[in-house]
Design an enzyme around this catalytic site. Structure first.
Site, PDB file in Angstrom:
ATOM      1  N   HIS A 429       0.829  -1.213   0.000  1.00  0.00           N
ATOM      2  CA  HIS A 429       0.000   0.000   0.000  1.00  0.00           C
ATOM      3  C   HIS A 429       0.866   1.268   0.000  1.00  0.00           C
ATOM      4  O   HIS A 429       0.517   2.267   0.636  1.00  0.00           O
ATOM      5  CB  HIS A 429      -0.933   0.016   1.209  1.00  0.00           C
ATOM      6  CG  HIS A 429      -2.111  -0.907   1.081  1.00  0.00           C
ATOM      7  ND1 HIS A 429      -3.152  -0.667   0.201  1.00  0.00           N
ATOM      8  CD2 HIS A 429      -2.410  -2.074   1.709  1.00  0.00           C
ATOM      9  CE1 HIS A 429      -4.041  -1.647   0.306  1.00  0.00           C
ATOM     10  NE2 HIS A 429      -3.616  -2.510   1.197  1.00  0.00           N
ATOM     11  N   GLN A 466      -1.818  -5.055  -6.418  1.00  0.00           N
ATOM     12  CA  GLN A 466      -2.378  -5.069  -5.069  1.00  0.00           C
ATOM     13  C   GLN A 466      -3.876  -4.809  -5.168  1.00  0.00           C
ATOM     14  O   GLN A 466      -4.415  -4.532  -6.235  1.00  0.00           O
ATOM     15  CB  GLN A 466      -1.693  -4.019  -4.188  1.00  0.00           C
ATOM     16  CG  GLN A 466      -2.019  -4.163  -2.704  1.00  0.00           C
ATOM     17  CD  GLN A 466      -0.921  -3.593  -1.811  1.00  0.00           C
ATOM     18  OE1 GLN A 466       0.003  -2.965  -2.263  1.00  0.00           O
ATOM     19  NE2 GLN A 466      -1.035  -3.851  -0.520  1.00  0.00           N
ATOM     20  N   ASP A 511      -0.327  -4.735   5.838  1.00  0.00           N
ATOM     21  CA  ASP A 511      -1.396  -5.574   5.298  1.00  0.00           C
ATOM     22  C   ASP A 511      -1.318  -5.703   3.779  1.00  0.00           C
ATOM     23  O   ASP A 511      -0.774  -4.857   3.096  1.00  0.00           O
ATOM     24  CB  ASP A 511      -2.766  -5.000   5.691  1.00  0.00           C
ATOM     25  CG  ASP A 511      -2.964  -3.585   5.167  1.00  0.00           C
ATOM     26  OD1 ASP A 511      -2.066  -2.751   5.385  1.00  0.00           O
ATOM     27  OD2 ASP A 511      -4.008  -3.306   4.553  1.00  0.00           O
ATOM     28  N   GLU A 512      -1.891  -6.786   3.296  1.00  0.00           N
ATOM     29  CA  GLU A 512      -2.206  -7.015   1.883  1.00  0.00           C
ATOM     30  C   GLU A 512      -1.004  -6.841   0.951  1.00  0.00           C
ATOM     31  O   GLU A 512      -1.106  -6.238  -0.117  1.00  0.00           O
ATOM     32  CB  GLU A 512      -3.362  -6.099   1.447  1.00  0.00           C
ATOM     33  CG  GLU A 512      -4.659  -6.401   2.171  1.00  0.00           C
ATOM     34  CD  GLU A 512      -5.827  -5.561   1.695  1.00  0.00           C
ATOM     35  OE1 GLU A 512      -6.948  -6.096   1.642  1.00  0.00           O
ATOM     36  OE2 GLU A 512      -5.619  -4.372   1.376  1.00  0.00           O
ATOM     37  N   VAL A 513       0.120  -7.381   1.319  1.00  0.00           N
ATOM     38  CA  VAL A 513       1.293  -7.358   0.439  1.00  0.00           C
ATOM     39  C   VAL A 513       1.183  -8.508  -0.552  1.00  0.00           C
ATOM     40  O   VAL A 513       0.984  -9.659  -0.144  1.00  0.00           O
ATOM     41  CB  VAL A 513       2.594  -7.484   1.257  1.00  0.00           C
ATOM     42  CG1 VAL A 513       3.807  -7.516   0.329  1.00  0.00           C
ATOM     43  CG2 VAL A 513       2.703  -6.343   2.257  1.00  0.00           C
TER      44      VAL A 513
END
Length: 810
Positions: A429, A466, A511-513
């Site tokens: 992000h 992503q 988060d969310e890599v």
């Protein structure tokens, strides 16, 4: 028609109509028709122009990630994915000039793991020709998205009767509980004969010791607003005394799990009011309780003895100001409301793919480049205009908090006992930071210098996406310059906070890599080949977090992350060498599994459940209701009020370790929120229910599933929601704060129509026509018209009307 005139003509006369063709009732994915109509008297040229739009959900994701473009409209138009669900549409050689009164249509589609809801596009579609200034299509400028249609059909799984059945509580015609959030002890003084209320018709006189001066002055300011409305000539003063002392609970009250450092007591008698607390935070909460009692009736106070303390140490609200920026004035308003309802942590999500929102004077590119979104073809000197941002740069500059702004916020929040918890989201992000640092690298290289804060492996040409369709979103964990950058960010934010509100934790996102983000990076391949730690590519995010934690420890800080930042490649909590008790983890993704696994690994856990506490989700299942539904179909105030994770966890062999749950957080991500009005309506009235949950533990929370506990829960909610309707909304009205108006419940039984509202007392109107129809107020059950057809019902509040409920003839 000249090119200059052509772009202006298109802005004025190219009308867009976006029609949803997806079914309601839980259907997956979306299909929509886009119509482009020439509503003027000239021609739309056959070449040279591009139309730009940002779509909430990815369009033809698999196709556009593999191919350069997608042909639509019988090959007359070409659609490209630019970045982050930003798309361009341009004519092909088959496109002919669009004549006056004619139109062209094409279909867009995509797959979603959840049903399609709300209007899935943003405002401010624009056209551009070469180097000319872009022009917004006038038909798309309104934040209400009037050019979007097809989201008002009936939902097979939810309708007016379902709403009616959910709203089972009575309209009490008055507030139900005197204070929100509920105090632990509230005792009416029965020793004062038959008097329950004391008249307060004169001046207020507040006395306080020096160590409670801040709380005393703030209380005086609030009370002066009440006193100024009264005719005080010749009236006696009502004395309010703030005193240092211990709040004494009844011996029958179990205080084991209460946060006693925030405890207070309020005692109101004929002689005045005494507020007692050992700490300034407790005194702040005591004064807010007094103000809440006065909000019931400014001319009277009940003779009561209140003793109170919160259940959770961390009572947090997260506001995302990266995706869409909100200025210091709106943030201060939120801080005021948090203090009013005894929330103590404002988690500011300051960075994400769509923007870097805090100034760092030593790295000016972060805000010069990373905070500005407007039209560009290269995304080199600023970001693309994501989320319907205006394409002209002059309207999008300074969309960040300066150091001066941020310091002002820290002081404002400190005075109100709200701790600001900044978040810088790494290593994923981070698209805004990557673009900003790329600009810095280019600028310095042109001067023959190197960027000591490089965070992107420039030799890595691989593409990784992503969430949201963004590329180039990760900072590289294998380069030492990445940690130079991180150390600079950490040391700078520590210095900013230190004289006002010293940091204990710093939130680094995590988060969310994308799992494969670093597999092809030459820097990482070289690092892995030389590493003595036998690190695998999938473990590089863990490596980053460990090194980041070392940097934080150097600055006497503790680490805070979202849960996936501390998870292994096997999706289990990372078991670090040494103690983990100083790491704070926000559980959002796996919800109960996350609470269970991280609490049993002795992390400091903050319950941030996406199924119950994400305020970016809609408040009603209606397709017209603003909000997402990827975690749950909807989240209203009642769902938050009734949330009891310990009861949801009863089937597990390894239960949640309750003593490791140090707090709870409601989160508002702002992809779908770009105005102050939208922000406030997403917050209220749900923030009332969240404040109740964060402060007070009801007796029914530990009694899972029993009929008596469910009855008590329903009774408590009835009292609560009537207080919201007959008291708290009026407080919002006085402050000019907007709030959500729910669609009414409607039931047709034996030809009789009954209605109710999720907020009792709000007027409900009906009509046999939509739009500019004559609405009639419905005060009692009515007969269904013999002619049949459709009836339309709305709830009206101070800030307009809610979503329409449709009742079809049987």
């Amino acid at each position: 028609m000249s090119t200059t005139r052509g772009v202006g003509y298109m802005g004025r006369y190219l009308e867009v109509k976006y029609t949803n063709q997806s079914g309601g009732g839980g259907s997956k994915g979306f299909t929509a028709e886009i119509q482009l109509k020439n509503a003027g008297l000239g021609e739309i040229p056959s070449e040279g122009w591009k139309l730009m739009l940002h779509h909430i959900h990815p369009i033809a994701k698999e196709i556009l990630q593999m191919h350069d473009f997608l042909l639509v409209a019988k090959d007359q138009l070409k659609m490209r994915a630019i970045q982050g669900n930003l798309y361009s549409v341009e004519p092909t050689e088959k496109f002919k000039p669009l004549l006056p009164g004619t139109h062209i249509t094409f279909i867009v589609f995509g797959h979603l793991p959840f049903s399609n809801k709300y209007k899935t596009v943003y405002p401010n579609w624009y056209v551009w020709f070469g180097d000319l200034e872009p022009v917004i299509l006038e038909s798309t400028t309104s934040a209400g998205l009037p050019f979007v249609e097809g989201f008002d059909g009936p939902d097979a799984n939810w309708g007016p009767a379902d709403r009616f059945n959910r709203n089972k509580f009575r309209d009490l015609k008055r507030f139900g509980q005197p204070v929100i959030p509920t105090p632990v002890e509230y005792r009416v003084q029965t020793d004062i004969k038959s008097e329950v209320f004391l008249s307060v018709d004169g001046y207020f006189r507040v006395t306080f010791p020096n160590d409670f001066e801040n709380e005393g002055r703030l209380l005086e300011d609030k009370l002066s607003l009440i006193s100024n409305k009264k005719e005080n000539s010749g009236k006696r003063k009502f004395h309010i005394s703030l005193k240092r002392g211990k709040a004494m609970f009844n011996s029958s009250t179990n205080t084991t799990n209460l946060i006693l450092e925030d405890a207070y007591s309020v005692q109101i008698s004929r002689n005045g009011c005494i507020i007692m607390a050992e700490n300034p935070s407790g005194m702040c909460y005591g004064t807010q309780t007094l103000l809440s009692l006065l909000a019931n009736d400014e001319d009277h106070l009940p003779t009561v003895h209140i003793t109170d303390a919160p259940r959770y140490k961390v009572r947090s609200f997260m506001l995302d100001i990266s995706r869409n920026f909100f200025n210091i004035h709106e943030i201060k308003l939120i801080i005021d409301m948090m203090a009013t309802y005894k929330l103590n942590t404002l988690h500011l999500h300051l960075t994400d793919d769509q923007g870097w929102r805090l100034e760092f004077p030593g790295l000016p590119e972060l805000t010069q480049v990373g905070s500005q979104r407007c039209h560009t073809t290269q995304e080199d000197i600023h970001l693309f205009p994501y989320h319907g941002t205006h394409p002209l740069c002059k309207y999008t500059s300074k969309k960040f908090l300066s150091v001066e702004n941020y310091v002002d916020l820290l002081k404002y929040a400190k005075d109100r006992h709200v701790r600001i918890q900044p978040e810088f989201d790494f290593p994923g992000h981070s698209h805004a930071a990557v673009v900003a640092m790329a600009y810095r690298t280019k600028r310095l290289s042109e001067q023959g210098e190197q960027n000591e804060f490089e965070i992107k492996d420039r030799l890595d040409t691989s593409v990784h996406y992503q969430v949201g369709g963004y590329k180039d979103t990760t900072i590289n964990p294998c380069m030492n310059t990445t940690y130079n950058f991180l150390d600079f960010i950490v040391s700078t934010i520590v210095l900013i906070h230190k004289p006002i509100q010293p940091l204990e934790y710093l939130h680094l996102g995590g988060d969310e890599v994308p799992e494969s983000a670093f597999e092809s990076s030459p820097a990482c391949l070289d690092f892995l080949s030389r590493s003595m730690q036998m690190i695998k590519p999938a473990e590089l995010q863990q490596y980053f977090i460990i090194r980041a934690r070392m940097i934080l420890h150097k600055h006497d800080l503790k680490l805070a992350v979202w849960e996936d930042g501390m998870m292994t490649s096997m999706k289990e909590p990372l078991d670090l060498k040494g103690p983990q008790k100083d790491i704070m983890v926000n559980i959002w993704k796996r919800n109960l599994d996350g609470l269970r696994s991280f609490s049993n690994k002795n992390y400091q856990v903050v319950d941030s459940s996406s199924t119950h506490l994400y305020l970016d989700h809609s408040q009603d299942p209606s397709q017209l209701d603003r909000g997402f539904n990827w975690a749950t179909n909807f989240t209203d105030a009642q769902k938050i009020f009734e949330y009891k994770p310990m009861c949801l966890d009863t089937a597990s062999e390894v239960p949640i370790k309750a003593d490791r749950i140090i707090g709870i957080q409601a989160s508002l991500w702002t992809e779908l929120v770009w105005t102050n009005s939208q922000l406030e309506k997403q917050l209220f009235p749900r923030l009332f229910a969240f404040a109740q949950k964060a402060w007070y533990k009801a007796s029914w929370e530990d009694k899972c599933g029993s009929p008596s506990s469910n009855e008590r829960m329903a009774e408590d909610y009835e009292l609560f929601i009537n207080s919201v309707s007959y008291k708290e909304l009026a407080r919002l009205d006085r402050l000019g704060i907007q709030y959500y108006i729910p669609p009414p419940g409607v039931r047709l039984t034996d030809g009789k129509i009954e209605v109710n509202s999720a907020i009792p007392g709000l007027p409900i109107l009906y009509s046999q026509e939509r739009g500019q129809a004559l609405w009639q107020k419905l005060n009692s059950p009515i007969n269904h018209p013999a002619s049949g057809g459709v009836l339309y019902f709305i709830t009206r509040g101070s800030w307009g009307v809610g979503v329409v409920s449709l009742l079809h003839s049987q």
